[in-house]
Design an enzyme around this catalytic site. Structure first.
Site, PDB file in Angstrom:
ATOM      1  N   HIS A   1      23.046  65.023   3.540  1.00  0.00           N
ATOM      2  CA  HIS A   1      24.314  65.061   4.280  1.00  0.00           C
ATOM      3  C   HIS A   1      24.030  65.204   5.777  1.00  0.00           C
ATOM      4  O   HIS A   1      23.079  65.879   6.166  1.00  0.00           O
ATOM      5  CB  HIS A   1      25.171  66.232   3.770  1.00  0.00           C
ATOM      6  CG  HIS A   1      26.564  66.198   4.295  1.00  0.00           C
ATOM      7  ND1 HIS A   1      26.877  66.647   5.558  1.00  0.00           N
ATOM      8  CD2 HIS A   1      27.712  65.729   3.762  1.00  0.00           C
ATOM      9  CE1 HIS A   1      28.178  66.459   5.764  1.00  0.00           C
ATOM     10  NE2 HIS A   1      28.703  65.898   4.680  1.00  0.00           N
TER      11      HIS A   1
ATOM     12  N   GLU B   1      28.726  57.842   5.515  1.00  0.00           N
ATOM     13  CA  GLU B   1      29.548  58.807   6.230  1.00  0.00           C
ATOM     14  C   GLU B   1      29.234  58.741   7.722  1.00  0.00           C
ATOM     15  O   GLU B   1      28.287  59.385   8.186  1.00  0.00           O
ATOM     16  CB  GLU B   1      29.262  60.221   5.723  1.00  0.00           C
ATOM     17  CG  GLU B   1      29.569  60.414   4.259  1.00  0.00           C
ATOM     18  CD  GLU B   1      29.892  61.868   3.933  1.00  0.00           C
ATOM     19  OE1 GLU B   1      30.965  62.098   3.383  1.00  0.00           O
ATOM     20  OE2 GLU B   1      29.090  62.751   4.278  1.00  0.00           O
TER      21      GLU B   1
ATOM     22  N   GLY C   1      35.064  65.418   9.540  1.00  0.00           N
ATOM     23  CA  GLY C   1      35.783  66.607   9.983  1.00  0.00           C
ATOM     24  C   GLY C   1      36.492  66.433  11.320  1.00  0.00           C
ATOM     25  O   GLY C   1      36.974  67.397  11.907  1.00  0.00           O
TER      26      GLY C   1
ATOM     27  N   SER D   1      36.755  62.157   6.994  1.00  0.00           N
ATOM     28  CA  SER D   1      38.200  62.307   7.183  1.00  0.00           C
ATOM     29  C   SER D   1      39.031  61.478   6.201  1.00  0.00           C
ATOM     30  O   SER D   1      40.072  60.933   6.571  1.00  0.00           O
ATOM     31  CB  SER D   1      38.590  61.992   8.629  1.00  0.00           C
ATOM     32  OG  SER D   1      37.959  62.905   9.513  1.00  0.00           O
TER      33      SER D   1
HETATM   34  P1  PGA Z   1      35.531  65.392   5.842  1.00  0.00           P
HETATM   35  O1  PGA Z   1      34.003  65.578   5.368  1.00  0.00           O
HETATM   36  O2  PGA Z   1      36.255  64.709   4.727  1.00  0.00           O
HETATM   37  O3  PGA Z   1      36.020  66.786   6.091  1.00  0.00           O
HETATM   38  O4  PGA Z   1      35.480  64.562   7.083  1.00  0.00           O
HETATM   39  C1  PGA Z   1      33.345  64.602   4.629  1.00  0.00           C
HETATM   40  C2  PGA Z   1      31.940  65.039   4.317  1.00  0.00           C
HETATM   41  O5  PGA Z   1      31.303  65.660   5.166  1.00  0.00           O
HETATM   42  O6  PGA Z   1      31.409  64.776   3.211  1.00  0.00           O
END
Ligand code: PGA
Length: 249
Positions: free
Chosen positions: A95, A165, A171, A211
């Site tokens: 991640h 991602e 976030g 997000s």
């Molecule tokens: P988020 O995070 O949906 O809060 O943007 C996604 C993630 O980090 O897997």
């Protein structure tokens, strides 16, 4: 046809009692879900509690990381076998928060992938570029290196799921547009095609994360190469997580 997968990454949220409550709420709406695979990834300390709560449902559990050694003097680390025995079938690897705050490298990712697969776990390997890298136009190079170095010489990808991602979308409330996401997903599938062949490329699931909300999930899922989501913030509420799962029906 690839079955959609919706995974919730609870990050460093929920104590065991809160995790049990959240799992119970999710179970009520998604416990019998047939159209998608549903995975929740609580913190290590809540895995057993969530496993007890989700027993008898189709929902599965993932960990957010692991260490590649089987056991030993590695203070603070957790092995693949430990998380599997606690109730996990899945594990998130690489991640961007681990890459950014804990110096995780593609080489570490590869070792973790191997450890996960040999323990019978299904890894979700994360790749994604920063805003700076996107602005410099090097997104494809970054993603390709992360994928090739992270998956390394694995000759079989049948246990593997990929999550794209973009770091700038995590976030932040700023989601990649469906077109931006599709472009990278297609690029990833092409790399898999070239290195691992047509059947791997056809069957591997590539999730989008960053997000994801009930409001944007339908349009993202509409794209050919988006096979589901890795959800952070919106996976901490049963209602929004369930609505995201509904959007891939
Ligand atoms: P988020 O995070 O949906 O809060 O943007 C996604 C993630 O980090 O897997």
């Amino acid at each position: 046809m690839r079955k959609p997968l919706i995974a919730g990454n609870w990050k460093m949220f929920t104590t065991p009692p809160k995790a049990a409550k959240l799992a119970d709420e999710m179970k009520a709406v998604l416990g019998g879900c047939r159209w998608a695979d549903i995975v929740v990834c609580p913190p290590y300390t809540s895995i057993s509690t969530v496993a007890a709560s989700l027993k008898g449902t189709v929902m599965e559990i993932g960990a957010q990381d692991l260490f590649w050694e089987k056991e030993g003097a590695y203070t603070g680390e957790i092995s693949a076998e430990m998380i599997r025995e606690a109730g996990c079938a899945w594990v998130i690897i690489g991640h961007s928060e681990r890459r950014a705050y804990f110096n995780e490298t593609d080489e570490n990712v590869y070792k973790k992938m191997r450890a996960a697969i040999s323990a019978g776990l299904k890894p979700i390997v994360c790749v994604g570029e920063t805003l700076d890298q996107r602005d410099k136009g090097v997104t494809e190079n970054i993603i390709e290196n992360q994928l090739i170095d992270g998956l390394g010489s694995l000759d079989n990808l049948s246990a593997v799921t990929i999550a794209y991602e973009p770091v700038w979308a995590i976030g932040t409330g700023r989601t990649a547009t469906p077109e931006q996401a599709q472009e990278v997903h297609k690029f990833l599938r092409n790399i898999i095609f070239k290195k691992w062949g047509g059947s791997s490329a056809e069957s591997i699931r590539i999730l989008y994360g960053g997000s994801v909300k009930p409001e944007n999930a339908i349009d993202l899922y509409d794209k050919d190469d988006i096979d589901g989501f890795l959800v952070g913030g919106a996976s901490l509420k049963a209602d929004s997580f369930a609505r995201i799962a509904e959007s891939v029906k």
